[in-house]
Design an enzyme around this catalytic site. Structure first.
Site, PDB file in Angstrom:
ATOM      1  N   ARG A 213      28.464  56.394  56.331  1.00 14.38           N
ATOM      2  CA  ARG A 213      27.597  57.563  56.141  1.00 14.38           C
ATOM      3  C   ARG A 213      26.508  57.305  55.106  1.00 14.38           C
ATOM      4  O   ARG A 213      25.405  57.851  55.228  1.00 14.38           O
ATOM      5  CB  ARG A 213      28.433  58.772  55.737  1.00 14.38           C
TER       6      ARG A 213
ATOM      7  N   LYS B 169      43.116  69.645  72.794  1.00 11.18           N
ATOM      8  CA  LYS B 169      43.257  71.019  73.270  1.00 11.18           C
ATOM      9  C   LYS B 169      42.054  71.556  74.021  1.00 11.18           C
ATOM     10  O   LYS B 169      40.915  71.314  73.641  1.00 11.18           O
ATOM     11  CB  LYS B 169      43.485  71.933  72.074  1.00 11.18           C
TER      12      LYS B 169
ATOM     13  N   GLY C  53      34.868  63.372  65.947  1.00  8.23           N
ATOM     14  CA  GLY C  53      35.459  62.471  64.957  1.00  8.23           C
ATOM     15  C   GLY C  53      36.386  61.432  65.566  1.00  8.23           C
ATOM     16  O   GLY C  53      36.228  60.231  65.331  1.00  8.23           O
TER      17      GLY C  53
ATOM     18  N   GLY D 224      31.913  68.189  64.044  1.00 12.95           N
ATOM     19  CA  GLY D 224      31.820  69.611  64.371  1.00 12.95           C
ATOM     20  C   GLY D 224      30.419  70.018  64.813  1.00 12.95           C
ATOM     21  O   GLY D 224      30.251  70.785  65.759  1.00 12.95           O
TER      22      GLY D 224
HETATM   23  P1  ADP Z   1      37.388  64.617  68.800  1.00 10.37           P
HETATM   24  O1  ADP Z   1      37.762  64.515  67.336  1.00 10.37           O
HETATM   25  O2  ADP Z   1      36.723  63.376  69.292  1.00 10.37           O
HETATM   26  O3  ADP Z   1      36.623  65.866  69.121  1.00 10.37           O
HETATM   27  P2  ADP Z   1      39.935  65.771  69.487  1.00 10.37           P
HETATM   28  O4  ADP Z   1      40.175  66.054  68.045  1.00 10.37           O
HETATM   29  O5  ADP Z   1      39.672  66.900  70.390  1.00 10.37           O
HETATM   30  O6  ADP Z   1      38.770  64.675  69.636  1.00 10.37           O
HETATM   31  O7  ADP Z   1      41.179  65.021  70.113  1.00 10.37           O
HETATM   32  C1  ADP Z   1      41.694  63.820  69.613  1.00 10.37           C
HETATM   33  C2  ADP Z   1      43.192  63.799  69.653  1.00 10.37           C
HETATM   34  O8  ADP Z   1      43.700  64.111  70.932  1.00 10.37           O
HETATM   35  C3  ADP Z   1      43.725  62.435  69.311  1.00 10.37           C
HETATM   36  O9  ADP Z   1      44.430  62.510  68.096  1.00 10.37           O
HETATM   37  C4  ADP Z   1      44.629  62.080  70.474  1.00 10.37           C
HETATM   38  O10 ADP Z   1      45.841  61.466  70.069  1.00 10.37           O
HETATM   39  C5  ADP Z   1      44.911  63.426  71.090  1.00 10.37           C
HETATM   40  N1  ADP Z   1      45.308  63.301  72.499  1.00 10.37           N
HETATM   41  C6  ADP Z   1      44.624  62.700  73.491  1.00 10.37           C
HETATM   42  N2  ADP Z   1      45.312  62.732  74.638  1.00 10.37           N
HETATM   43  C7  ADP Z   1      46.459  63.370  74.374  1.00 10.37           C
HETATM   44  C8  ADP Z   1      47.613  63.719  75.168  1.00 10.37           C
HETATM   45  N3  ADP Z   1      47.690  63.391  76.458  1.00 10.37           N
HETATM   46  N4  ADP Z   1      48.619  64.375  74.545  1.00 10.37           N
HETATM   47  C9  ADP Z   1      48.534  64.708  73.244  1.00 10.37           C
HETATM   48  N5  ADP Z   1      47.490  64.418  72.457  1.00 10.37           N
HETATM   49  C10 ADP Z   1      46.464  63.752  73.000  1.00 10.37           C
HETATM   50 MG    MG Z   2      39.293  65.517  66.231  1.00 11.17          MG
END
Ligand code: ADP
Ligand code: MG
Length: 404
Positions: free
Chosen positions: A49, A211, A361, A384
């Protein structure tokens, strides 16, 4: 600088004044940056960063501005905390720039006023962690005015903080006649703005992560823009259940099944779901695993990655696309047995001719882990903020900048 913002007109986006268009010689310029870096026992861990702000800082230094640089770091909740001081960040910045960084360990007050008064062209003065003052997150007008009194021109290069209306990102900005986007901010607005307003087609969205509830607005917003929206990760299982298929102990949000059903009917053929998956007996890297068609899962097992047939199908869509926007890992990539889907797709995205944008992230971490970050067109620094932008929301820290 360099970016064509013509696309932004007509779609609710306005071209913003850019730092390169400013006359800054001899002027005090307040630069809001994102120095929210990990500290490990008082030493900067990952300095990415800090590095990313260097082009904007160097530009201003070369043009003879007097820089007042500010950032938040961590969550001190409005009180000074020695372990969240920006002092070590200032030291690292100084070694990266190869010049002194002035720092007095205060955000405001006589010592700041004195130091700012003594700045000469090309000097850089770093304020202490903005969140040591409760006025920052509260967007307190007096605190904002105090911050604004240090400079004559405002520049924001902290895209990652632009979704928050805080004193340094929003409140203070109205005290300036000229408020410009820094180079990093401009780059973020260029790529993310392009995806929402004039995407090259075919445009494929790749959406995963844990989620559905975190990303409903992103799903809706992207669904209205893309040609194909390919779903993976934990969020896929709420859709799988909405189709009436068994999901075992996979991550399903019961209260979002109805919504998933609606999105499936709205999205129609645009929406892609996994065909197969890697299922495990437990949420553990040493669990027993099997690769099965979606909808097949032993009782009590959970789906933790997309399977090879899904990688092949999604890969084919990506290879045919001109633009890929990716948010959210396809599986639990942090555990080796469930990283394959994410890593393989990251490689395919990197090898494809498509313009590629990765935000979020964990997604950025996953692309780093796959070793392909340097072959992604744009890796968004704002977790975010990039999600809110892709969800079609206006970012207060961007809105408030001067229209070009
Ligand atoms: P980002 O930070 O890129 O927006 P998220 O925070 O939404 O992504 O999601 C990342 C998390 O989702 C990771 O920690 C990963 O382990 C989890 N994840 C991905 N696939 C699954 C799954 N099938 N079951 C449970 N957790 C999952
Ligand atoms: Mg995340």
């Amino acid at each position: 600088m360099g970016y064509n913002h013509a696309f932004v007109a007509g779609n609710g986006f306005m071209k913003k004044l850019g730092v390169a268009d400013l006359e800054v010689k001899g002027r005090r310029v307040f630069v809001r940056v994102d120095f929210n870096v990990p500290l490990e026992s008082g030493v900067v861990g990952d300095e990415t960063r800090i590095r990313e702000t260097l082009p904007t800082l160097r530009l201003l230094i070369e043009r003879g501005a007097k820089l007042v640089v500010a950032s938040h770091l961590g969550r001190p909740k409005g009180k000074p905390m020695a372990e969240l001081s920006l002092a070590p960040v200032g030291e690292r910045l100084s070694s990266l720039l190869g010049r002194p960084v002035k720092f007095v360990g205060e955000i405001a007050g006589p010592s700041v006023d004195e130091a700012v008064g003594k700045l000469v062209e090309g000097d850089l003065f770093l304020l202490e962690n903005l969140r040591f003052d409760p006025g920052e997150e509260a967007n307190d007008p007096l605190f904002a005015k105090k911050l604004a009194s240090t400079a004559e021109i405002y520049v924001n290069d902290a895209f990652g903080a632009a979704h928050r209306a805080h004193a340094s990102t929003e409140g203070m900005v109205k005290h300036f006649r000229l408020a410009a986007a820094g180079l990093l901010m401009e780059k973020e607005l260029h790529y993310l703005g392009m995806a929402l307003s004039s995407p090259p087609r075919p445009f494929v969205g790749l959406l995963g992560g844990a989620k559905v509830s975190d990303k409903i607005d992103v799903v809706r917003s992207l669904l209205s823009k893309v040609d194909r929206l390919l779903i993976g990760g934990g969020m896929a299982y709420t859709f799988v259940r909405a189709k009436g298929l068994p999901t075992g102990k996979s991550l399903v949000e019961e209260d979002k099944i109805e919504l998933a059903r609606e999105l499936l009917s709205e999205g129609g053929a645009k929406l892609g779901l996994p065909q197969d998956h890697v299922v495990a007996s437990r949420f553990d890297a040493s669990a027993e695993t099997r690769t099965l068609p979606i909808g097949e899962i032993p009782d009590g097992w959970m789906g933790l990655d997309i399977g090879p047939a899904t990688v092949a199908a999604y890969g084919e869509q990506i290879r045919k696309s001109k633009l890929v926007v990716w948010n959210g890992p396809m599986g639990v990539f942090e555990m080796e047995p469930f990283a394959n889907g994410t890593v393989k797709l990251a490689e395919i995205v990197a090898e494809s001719d498509a313009t590629s944008i990765v935000g979020g992230g964990d997604s950025v971490a996953a692309v780093g882990r796959a070793g392909v970050a340097d072959r992604i067109t744009h890796v968004s620094t704002g977790g975010g903020a990039s999600l809110e932008f892709l969800a079609g929301e206006k970012l207060p820290g961007v809105e408030v900048l001067t229209d070009a």
